[in-house]
Design a protein around this motif. Structure first.
Motif, PDB file in Angstrom:
ATOM      1  N   TYR A  89       0.822  -1.206   0.000  1.00 20.29           N
ATOM      2  CA  TYR A  89       0.000   0.000   0.000  1.00 20.29           C
ATOM      3  C   TYR A  89       0.850   1.248   0.000  1.00 20.29           C
ATOM      4  CZ  TYR A  89      -3.447  -3.418   1.507  1.00 20.29           C
ATOM      5  OH  TYR A  89      -4.255  -4.504   1.595  1.00 20.29           O
ATOM      6  N   SER A  90       0.353   2.290  -0.633  1.00 18.95           N
ATOM      7  CA  SER A  90       1.095   3.543  -0.631  1.00 18.95           C
ATOM      8  C   SER A  90       0.509   4.483   0.417  1.00 18.95           C
ATOM      9  CB  SER A  90       1.061   4.178  -2.017  1.00 18.95           C
ATOM     10  OG  SER A  90      -0.267   4.271  -2.453  1.00 18.95           O
ATOM     11  N   ILE A  91       0.288   3.929   1.592  1.00 18.82           N
ATOM     12  CA  ILE A  91      -0.219   4.749   2.693  1.00 18.82           C
ATOM     13  C   ILE A  91       0.952   5.103   3.598  1.00 18.82           C
ATOM     14  CG2 ILE A  91      -1.607   4.650   4.796  1.00 18.82           C
ATOM     15  CD1 ILE A  91      -3.662   3.086   3.202  1.00 18.82           C
TER      16      ILE A  91
ATOM     17  N   ASP B  77      -5.106  13.064   5.459  1.00 20.38           N
ATOM     18  CA  ASP B  77      -3.953  13.530   4.693  1.00 20.38           C
ATOM     19  C   ASP B  77      -3.560  12.506   3.629  1.00 20.38           C
ATOM     20  OD1 ASP B  77      -3.789  15.911   5.978  1.00 20.38           O
ATOM     21  OD2 ASP B  77      -2.177  15.335   7.353  1.00 20.38           O
TER      22      ASP B  77
ATOM     23  N   MET C 234      -5.878  12.695   0.674  1.00 20.93           N
ATOM     24  CA  MET C 234      -5.750  13.863  -0.214  1.00 20.93           C
ATOM     25  C   MET C 234      -4.422  13.908  -0.950  1.00 20.93           C
ATOM     26  SD  MET C 234      -7.307  17.005   1.970  1.00 20.93           S
ATOM     27  CE  MET C 234      -6.139  16.844   3.294  1.00 20.93           C
ATOM     28  N   LEU C 235      -3.380  13.308  -0.357  1.00 20.17           N
ATOM     29  CA  LEU C 235      -2.024  13.507  -0.865  1.00 20.17           C
ATOM     30  C   LEU C 235      -1.930  13.277  -2.376  1.00 20.17           C
ATOM     31  CD1 LEU C 235       0.952  14.071  -0.244  1.00 20.17           C
ATOM     32  CD2 LEU C 235       1.266  11.623   0.058  1.00 20.17           C
ATOM     33  N   GLY C 236      -1.415  14.256  -3.061  1.00 18.42           N
ATOM     34  CA  GLY C 236      -1.261  14.152  -4.509  1.00 18.42           C
ATOM     35  C   GLY C 236      -2.478  14.636  -5.258  1.00 18.42           C
ATOM     36  N   ALA C 237      -3.612  14.781  -4.563  1.00 15.67           N
ATOM     37  CA  ALA C 237      -4.837  15.259  -5.211  1.00 15.67           C
ATOM     38  C   ALA C 237      -5.551  16.205  -4.259  1.00 15.67           C
ATOM     39  CB  ALA C 237      -5.736  14.084  -5.581  1.00 15.67           C
ATOM     40  N   GLU C 238      -4.799  17.159  -3.738  1.00 12.38           N
ATOM     41  CA  GLU C 238      -5.369  18.087  -2.782  1.00 12.38           C
ATOM     42  C   GLU C 238      -6.356  19.011  -3.494  1.00 12.38           C
ATOM     43  OE1 GLU C 238      -2.244  17.698  -3.594  1.00 12.38           O
ATOM     44  OE2 GLU C 238      -1.062  17.074  -1.861  1.00 12.38           O
TER      45      GLU C 238
ATOM     46  N   LYS D 173      -9.072   6.390  -1.873  1.00  6.56           N
ATOM     47  CA  LYS D 173      -8.127   7.291  -2.540  1.00  6.56           C
ATOM     48  C   LYS D 173      -8.403   7.329  -4.040  1.00  6.56           C
ATOM     49  CE  LYS D 173      -3.662   6.924  -1.308  1.00  6.56           C
ATOM     50  NZ  LYS D 173      -2.473   6.204  -0.781  1.00  6.56           N
TER      51      LYS D 173
ATOM     52  N   ARG E  47      -9.816  10.589  -6.252  1.00 11.61           N
ATOM     53  CA  ARG E  47      -9.195  11.062  -7.500  1.00 11.61           C
ATOM     54  C   ARG E  47     -10.117  10.906  -8.699  1.00 11.61           C
ATOM     55  NH1 ARG E  47      -5.766  10.080  -3.965  1.00 11.61           N
ATOM     56  NH2 ARG E  47      -3.691  10.970  -3.924  1.00 11.61           N
TER      57      ARG E  47
ATOM     58  N   ARG F  75      -1.279  22.629   0.534  1.00  5.74           N
ATOM     59  CA  ARG F  75      -0.833  21.497  -0.258  1.00  5.74           C
ATOM     60  C   ARG F  75       0.676  21.295  -0.072  1.00  5.74           C
ATOM     61  NH1 ARG F  75      -1.522  21.425  -6.720  1.00  5.74           N
ATOM     62  NH2 ARG F  75      -3.086  22.886  -6.108  1.00  5.74           N
TER      63      ARG F  75
ATOM     64  N   LEU G  85       1.532  19.684   3.287  1.00  7.64           N
ATOM     65  CA  LEU G  85       1.204  18.263   3.314  1.00  7.64           C
ATOM     66  C   LEU G  85       2.247  17.463   2.546  1.00  7.64           C
ATOM     67  CD1 LEU G  85      -0.591  15.833   3.817  1.00  7.64           C
ATOM     68  CD2 LEU G  85      -2.033  16.550   1.916  1.00  7.64           C
ATOM     69  N   ARG G  86       2.612  17.994   1.365  1.00  9.70           N
ATOM     70  CA  ARG G  86       3.579  17.258   0.546  1.00  9.70           C
ATOM     71  C   ARG G  86       4.957  17.242   1.197  1.00  9.70           C
ATOM     72  NH1 ARG G  86       1.845  18.289  -5.761  1.00  9.70           N
ATOM     73  NH2 ARG G  86      -0.231  17.386  -5.472  1.00  9.70           N
TER      74      ARG G  86
ATOM     75  N   LYS H 141       6.505   6.299  -1.348  1.00 13.92           N
ATOM     76  CA  LYS H 141       5.047   6.271  -1.382  1.00 13.92           C
ATOM     77  C   LYS H 141       4.498   7.608  -1.864  1.00 13.92           C
ATOM     78  CE  LYS H 141       4.447   2.587   1.886  1.00 13.92           C
ATOM     79  NZ  LYS H 141       4.210   2.210   3.285  1.00 13.92           N
ATOM     80  N   ALA H 142       5.158   8.688  -1.479  1.00 13.52           N
ATOM     81  CA  ALA H 142       4.718   9.994  -1.958  1.00 13.52           C
ATOM     82  C   ALA H 142       4.823  10.045  -3.481  1.00 13.52           C
ATOM     83  CB  ALA H 142       5.562  11.097  -1.330  1.00 13.52           C
TER      84      ALA H 142
ATOM     85  N   GLN I 144       4.547   7.560  -5.517  1.00 14.14           N
ATOM     86  CA  GLN I 144       3.436   6.782  -6.068  1.00 14.14           C
ATOM     87  C   GLN I 144       2.148   7.592  -6.116  1.00 14.14           C
ATOM     88  OE1 GLN I 144       2.863   3.113  -3.948  1.00 14.14           O
ATOM     89  NE2 GLN I 144       4.977   2.510  -4.261  1.00 14.14           N
ATOM     90  N   MET I 145       2.029   8.544  -5.207  1.00 16.77           N
ATOM     91  CA  MET I 145       0.816   9.344  -5.188  1.00 16.77           C
ATOM     92  C   MET I 145       0.918  10.564  -6.096  1.00 16.77           C
ATOM     93  SD  MET I 145      -0.677   7.258  -3.519  1.00 16.77           S
ATOM     94  CE  MET I 145      -2.160   8.046  -4.092  1.00 16.77           C
ATOM     95  N   GLY I 146       1.943  10.591  -6.930  1.00 15.19           N
ATOM     96  CA  GLY I 146       2.035  11.680  -7.893  1.00 15.19           C
ATOM     97  C   GLY I 146       2.746  12.911  -7.362  1.00 15.19           C
ATOM     98  N   VAL I 147       3.440  12.779  -6.233  1.00 13.65           N
ATOM     99  CA  VAL I 147       4.223  13.895  -5.711  1.00 13.65           C
ATOM    100  C   VAL I 147       5.671  13.681  -6.169  1.00 13.65           C
ATOM    101  CG1 VAL I 147       5.038  15.014  -3.600  1.00 13.65           C
ATOM    102  CG2 VAL I 147       2.732  14.087  -3.709  1.00 13.65           C
TER     103      VAL I 147
END
Lengths: 497, 282, 329
Positions: free
Chosen positions: A88-90, A98, A101-105, A151, A155, B145, B148-149, B159-160, B162-165
């Motif tokens: 998982y990417s948690i 958080d 939302m991360l990456g899609a705030e 998540k 998105r 934002r 958070l990032r 993992k960040a 992977q979430m597009g960051v």
């Protein structure tokens, strides 16, 4: 009838290795599609290409009828694709909200109250419940999986890729997961499930695509196939019959685990009053879903965690009263779960790694002096035993693929006449033939008087290779009196009686 | 009464550069880049502010130049650690050495020994900014934002990603912030002193780092640690020669306090270890 | 990374700095060599840097093999030197020399111990803790020679001097080379053989490279970490002691001119081969001695040697310490 995803002639090379070659995938919108194949068949690689995480060397694909070429995952996300990877990417330190939302705030600034409201609405739609301000580290595997799905919804993903989504879930949680997925599909989403569990495919998916060795094998509606046929398509030849080994019933006990209780990392009991024994010459499989206490049982046996109470008796030794070093001297050998972290030193050569765990024993050491020549020979022998492919034993371990590292580590565990072999997922990263080789190696040592305990999350592997199967569920060990899949399955979820 | 006023003023004078540098370190370390180079970044700013202000007669230009120099060194740090995968500690050491050498070189080469007086900066503005900064940062990480990032990348870069960051991008911004704040801290130190001496920062970058660790990598406790360090330092100056509880401790013992407190914090004797999980990860 | 491009930039920077300083680069290079190697006296001065750099380099190197960045050699060196001077001055004759060195080893080990303990038991980064310990060592040693151990007959913050007849003897005259060099060489060779040929040496490196795997291999990784840090500290302490009994004869405030930090550069340059500590320490010693000469002779501020040092660390770290490339699974 419209295609959500159409991939054509996809190829991918990593250096000299051809991971994918001319692979096709057609996924109809509004269905659950299964992508099946062995470890290393290229399933995950194909999905990462679709998700924009890596780039295909050849081929093209279309998403919802539009030609797609993603520079990175952000592009795929914009096109409505979402992926839940096997790990998982948690991020455990962040709150659930958080993580969601991360990456899609919602924007440069975040209005927590509004975000939480929207999150709660999404969760309610799926029938989930979350404490949004809690740290994600408090989530169970099933809770984490649910958060991953939310998540994707957050998105606004319409095409969802789930890589081995049930690997960490109990059967009940797995069923609940597919229930949620079916609801999503009914709402118009498209789901691609990467899995190697055929019962799931048969029960929940509409179509299935089979890959083998990086090549496209076939694609067909699930209704037109059966598990036996799928299994054969996956491995490429008919499955060999289960091995028949004769183990004398009256063999003496090698290992006795008596009333063992071990603490888990949350302070609860991860192993609860477990009692069982292993005979000389026997290979015993421990079945159970991930997180049932197998890890803690092995830690107690190796000596990396203390017992709350109980005894571990190897022959006439009280194992639990001895250090790890002394246990190794008594002949304990481990094929660890995470070979990168626990089995090898990646920056070291194969030769140096050959002595790891055996460094104090002759012939690798004479007194406290290292015997270079013996180590050199040992490394060669370990690599040869299960055909480790390497570029010379002076090369760093990091230059080997995961599967080859696994072969080397297995070869090392069986070197120097082991007495008790502890194997955690020994087939991880190995194809079916290599898996059989490793088990045959274990049998060889068992014939010389050793015994083996094997943990695997793949019940079929245990059924095929182990002489006896015991089950762990929630830290409790039970001993089913039958090798019937269904009986063992009931033990795994604790509804045996 | 006069003593008390002196004590408060001294605390602010000594504490504010620490706050700026420590919060500069906060951005870097929270993004996952271990930063032992706060010292070097401040030091290069001090000499630049000093020389440029004197050359132009314009403190504003001097401070801008100092910040630019500090940003430049911070960018070098980013380049080494993120683009070339160098160890952040090794590159931090190298940056400190280069800054120390360059400051010494520039000072010896360009400082006019007859130079008298250095224009004072608007100190009040600096102080207000420094004291408010931790609160602003606290709001920033919670409600934007970028915040958070920042935390996500520092906690688990893979993992960040992977979430597009983009961790490298986040760290780039974080290290620019580090550069700006170390630059301001350096300017403040020069302005407070009114003259330049070799190795002007005298280890204050490490005290700032200590405050950050003592504060558990959180902005408000870090602020408290900086103020405490400033307070004790000033107290030590004022108590020199006098006896406390019947003994007169040498000043060096007082100067050790921040370091000892940090060791105690590192030993986990002040609550749980709060090191960002991704600190030092590529 | 393009190593050569980096090297070219570094050379360009230094060249430019020399021009800015108004010195002819060729002349400067000449006086650097002349001032460090050109005469018996120059060589003596260089040896005075070389010996402590070599031993301190061994200390850092040893810790690095155990996966520890011992930035604290600076502090261990200082504490060792102070303790050695104090003990040697209070003991009669040769006994003082030996007791001083031994006491320095113990002091260095004790000064490093908290960093090892914090790392092994609490997961606190040893770089941070050793930086703190360095600063404490600097402050406390200054307080010590300003207060209880100050020589009342002198103005400065210094201890009294050891009787020159009771200092470590020379093994060579003109240039005078102290027996300390012999000790340093023995340290390098000893560590080299120990790490490469013995089981404890193997285990120490395993614990440094992958503590979890080492634990499962029967190695008590936390214990090894703490012990490695203490041994490294002991070596650092001995380096400081030898500087007292071989060269300075006393301890004074600001005793270490950054040997501990330079030693990190020395060890980084050596990579995984201890024998490269010799040329690496020589390079740093030449820079240290020669930069004093160019300041006097060519008017180039001494700071330039630190710039060169920093650039060297970057370049060699770039060559040796690049991460293993990530491979796709």
């Amino acid at each position: 009838m419209s295609l959500a995803v159409q991939m054509r002639g996809i190829g991918k090379s990593f250096g000299a290795v051809r991971a994918l070659d001319d692979v096709h995938l057609e996924v109809e919108a509004g269905t659950i599609h299964a992508l099946v194949g062995e470890n290393g068949a290229g399933k995950t690689t194909l999905m990462r290409i679709l998700y924009g995480a890596i780039h295909a060397t050849d081929g093209t694909f279309e998403v919802k009828g539009q030609p797609a070429k993603f520079r990175n995952s952000a592009g795929a996300i914009r096109a409505g694709i979402g992926m839940v990877s096997q790990h998982y990417s948690i991020i455990p330190d962040l709150t659930c909200l958080d993580n969601l939302m991360l990456g899609a705030e919602p924007g440069w600034t975040i209005d927590k109250r509004a975000a939480e409201q929207r999150a709660t609405e999404l969760a309610q739609r799926m029938g989930f419940e979350f404490d949004w301000s809690a740290e994600a580290s408090t989530l169970s595997p099933a809770g984490a999986q649910k958060l991953e799905i939310l998540k994707l919804l957050w998105r606004k993903a319409e095409i969802m890729i789930l890589d081995e989504p049930t690997a960490m879930l109990s059967p009940a949680d797995s069923d609940a997961l597919y229930g949620s997925l079916k609801q999503l599909v009914a709402d118009g989403a498209t789901v691609i499930v990467v899995t190697h569990r055929l019962p799931e495919v048969m029960q929940h998916c509409r179509d299935v695509t089979v890959l083998r060795g990086g090549k496209f094998i076939t694609a067909k509606p699930v209704a037109e196939t059966n598990p036996a046929e799928l299994a054969e398509l996956i491995v490429g030849h008919a499955m060999p019959p289960p091995s028949v080994r004769s183990v004398p019933d009256n063999a003496e006990d090698l290992l006795r685990v008596v009333n063992l209780t071990v603490a888990g990392h949350r302070g609860d009991d991860a192993v609860k009053s477990a009692t069982f024994s292993l005979h000389k010459g026997e290979v015993v499989g421990i079945a159970g879903v991930d997180g049932s206490g197998q890890r803690e049982l092995f830690q107690a046996l190796m000596g990396t965690s203390k017992l709350r109470h109980g005894e571990l008796i190897l022959g006439n030794w009280s194992l639990h009263e001895h250090s790890i070093a002394e246990r190794l001297r008594m002949g304990l050998r481990l094929i660890p779960e995470d070979r990168h972290e626990e089995g090898v030193v990646e920056v070291w050569s194969l030769e140096l790694n050959a002595a790891l765990g055996l460094q104090r024993f002759p012939p690798l050491a004479v007194g406290t002096i290292v015997n270079d020549e013996a180590r050199h020979q040992a490394a060669n022998e370990m690599a040869r035993r299960f055909n480790t492919k390497h570029g010379g034993i002076r090369q760093p371990m990091a230059s080997l693929s995961g599967g080859n590292q696994q072969r080397f580590v297995a070869g090392r565990a069986l070197f120097l006449t082991p007495r008790l072999i502890l194997a955690f997922q020994p087939a991880r990263g190995l194809d079916i033939d290599a898996t059989r080789h490793v088990y045959e190696g274990i049998y060889e040592e068992c014939e010389k008087g050793a015994g083996a305990l094997v943990v695997s999350f793949d019940l079929d592997e245990l059924l095929q290779f182990c002489d006896r199967i015991i089950v762990m569920n929630g830290g409790v060990v039970t001993q089913p009196n039958s090798r019937d899949r269904a009986v063992i399955g009931r033990h795994m979820v604790g509804v045996a009686s | 009464m006069n003593d008390l006023r002196l004590l408060l003023e001294g605390t602010v004078i000594l504490g504010t550069p620490l706050i700026l540098a420590a919060i500069g370190g906060y951005f870097s370390e929270r993004s996952g880049v271990i930063n032992i180079a706060l010292e070097g970044k401040m030091l290069i700013a001090t000499i630049t502010v000093w020389l440029v202000t004197i050359a132009t007669g314009q403190p504003v230009i001097g401070v801008a130049a100092g910040i630019s120099a500090s940003i430049l060194f911070s960018m070098f740090h980013w380049l080494l650690t993120q683009r070339y995968s160098l160890d952040p500690i090794v590159s931090g050491m190298a940056i400190n050495a280069i800054a120390f050498g360059a400051a010494n070189f520039l000072d010896k080469r360009f400082t006019d020994p007859d130079q008298a007086g250095f224009p004072k900066l608007p100190l009040m503005a600096f102080w207000v900014f420094a004291l408010m900064l931790p609160f602003l940062v606290w709001l920033y990480v919670r409600h934007t934002r970028g915040g958070l990032r920042l935390l996500a990348v520092g906690s688990d870069p893979d993992k960040a990603r992977q979430m597009g960051v983009f961790p490298q991008r986040t760290r780039f911004m974080a290290l620019i912030a580090t550069g700006v704040l170390c630059g301001l801290a350096g300017a403040l130190i020069v302005s407070n002193a009114g003259s330049y001496v070799d190795n002007m920062t005298a280890g204050r970058g490490f005290i700032a780092l200590a405050a950050l660790i003592l504060g558990g990598w959180r902005p408000l406790p870090t602020l408290a640690a900086c103020i405490a360090f400033g307070f004790f330092y000033q107290l030590q100056i004022q108590l020199q020669g006098t006896q406390v509880l019947g003994i007169s401790a040498p000043r060096e013992l007082w100067l050790c306090l921040p370091y000892i407190a940090t060791l105690v914090a590192l030993a986990g004797l002040l609550g749980r270890n709060r090191t960002p999980a991704g600190l030092g990860k590529p | 990374m393009k190593i050569w491009a980096l090297l070219a930039i570094a050379v360009g920077l230094v060249y430019g700095a020399l021009v800015v300083a108004g010195a002819a680069p060729a002349d400067t290079a000449q006086s650097l060599i002349q001032g460090s190697l050109g005469s018996a006296k120059a060589l003596e001065g260089t040896m005075k840097h070389f010996t402590p750099l070599l031993i301190a380099g061994v200390a850092v190197f040893f810790a690095l093999r155990a996966g520890l960045f011992n930035i604290g050699v600076e502090g261990q060196f200082t504490v060792g030197a102070l303790v050695c001077a104090v003990v040697a001055l209070r003991m009669p004759g040769w006994l003082g020399l030996i007791a001083g060195i031994l006491a320095a080893a113990v002091a260095g080990a004790l000064w490093a111990y908290p960093a090892g303990w914090i790392k092994a038991m609490r997961g606190g980064h040893e770089v941070i803790s050793t930086i703190m310990l360095n600063n404490i060592a600097g402050q406390l040693s200054t307080a010590a020679v300003a207060g209880p151990f100050k020589d009342p007959n002198q103005q400065g913050t210094t201890t009294a001097s050891i009787d020159p007849a009771l200092m470590l003897p020379s093994i060579w005259q003109d240039p005078r080379i102290s027996a300390a060099l012999l000790v340093a060489v023995l340290f390098v060779i000893g560590i080299w053989r120990w790490l490469g040929r013995t089981v404890p040496g193997y285990e120490l490196q395993a614990a440094g490279a992958n503590p979890r795997a080492a634990t499962l291999a029967g190695i008590d990784a936390p214990k090894v970490t703490i012990r490695a840090m203490a041994i490294s500290g002991a070596i650092g302490g001995i380096a400081g002691a030898l500087q007292v009994v071989a060269y300075e004869g006393r301890f004074f405030a600001g005793f270490s001119s950054g040997y501990g930090f330079d030693a990190l550069g020395v060890a980084l340059l050596a990579g995984s081969n201890p024998l490269i500590l010799f040329p690496s320490a020589a390079l740093f010693a030449i820079l240290a001695k020669g930069s004093t000469t160019i300041q006097v002779m060519n008017g180039v501020p001494k700071g330039i040697s630190f710039v060169i040092l920093g650039l060297l660390i970057v370049i060699f770290a770039a060559i040796r310490y690049r991460k293993v490339p990530v491979k796709e699974s």
